[in-house]
Structures are given as structure tokens and as C-alpha cells.
Design an enzyme around this catalytic site. Sequence first.
Site, PDB file in Angstrom:
ATOM      1  N   CYS A 269       0.832  -1.214   0.000  1.00 18.96           N
ATOM      2  CA  CYS A 269       0.000   0.000   0.000  1.00 18.96           C
ATOM      3  C   CYS A 269       0.868   1.266   0.000  1.00 18.96           C
ATOM      4  CB  CYS A 269      -0.909  -0.050   1.226  1.00 18.96           C
ATOM      5  SG  CYS A 269      -1.784   1.477   1.587  1.00 18.96           S
TER       6      CYS A 269
ATOM      7  N   CYS B 210       0.010   3.815   2.732  1.00 19.62           N
ATOM      8  CA  CYS B 210       0.451   3.271   4.026  1.00 19.62           C
ATOM      9  C   CYS B 210       1.931   3.566   4.241  1.00 19.62           C
ATOM     10  CB  CYS B 210       0.237   1.759   4.083  1.00 19.62           C
ATOM     11  SG  CYS B 210      -1.484   1.238   3.946  1.00 19.62           S
TER      12      CYS B 210
END
Length: 104
Positions: A29, A32
Site C-alpha cells: 500500500c 500506508c
Amino acid sequence: MEVQITSENFESFKNGELPLVIDFWATWCGPCRMISPIISELAEEYDGKIVVGKCDVEENEDLTSMFGINTIPTIMFFKNGDIVDKFVGASTKAKLLEKFEKLL
């Protein structure tokens, strides 16, 4: 310092004496990875006041399912064992700092 939140240790952290912040994330991600350094900084700054944990959604699917997380990063804020706030998506340190302060 951040702790690793897993299905096995979640309840003990959630019901601990300190408020808990969990960053639900995954290695693939991008957003993230963008907020990861911010989460680490806040974990250091609030050490002893708030427990900051990271939960890999792929390794802890039961927690992900329990909270209905389908977008990451999702950051959840717990106090006295209850969810008191939630933030979805990448953010600035200033915005997250506000949420950390409200948790105290």
C-alpha cells in the site's frame, strides 16, 4: 515505539491502561508507506501515554473483518476498550497529532 498488533494480542492492548492507536496497513500500500514514518514519529513522541500499533491486514484478516476495514490505511483510536475515532486514508502529521491529543 510501535508494537505489532495481531489477532492474538489485540484484546490485551485494547483493554490496557493506555489509549491505543492502530494503523491498519499492508506492505503493497503506497499511502500506508507514506504515513508510516509519521506513525513512527508519533509513537515515539507519545511513548508512555498512548500505545501505537501496526496491524498488517493480510496477516490479521479476522481483525480487518471485525472492523469492516476495506480501505487502507485505516487508523483506529481506542480508549477504555472502545473505538472513539477512526481515520481512513493518508494524512498529515498535523491532522494525526490533533487526533492523538484528543485521545489523551
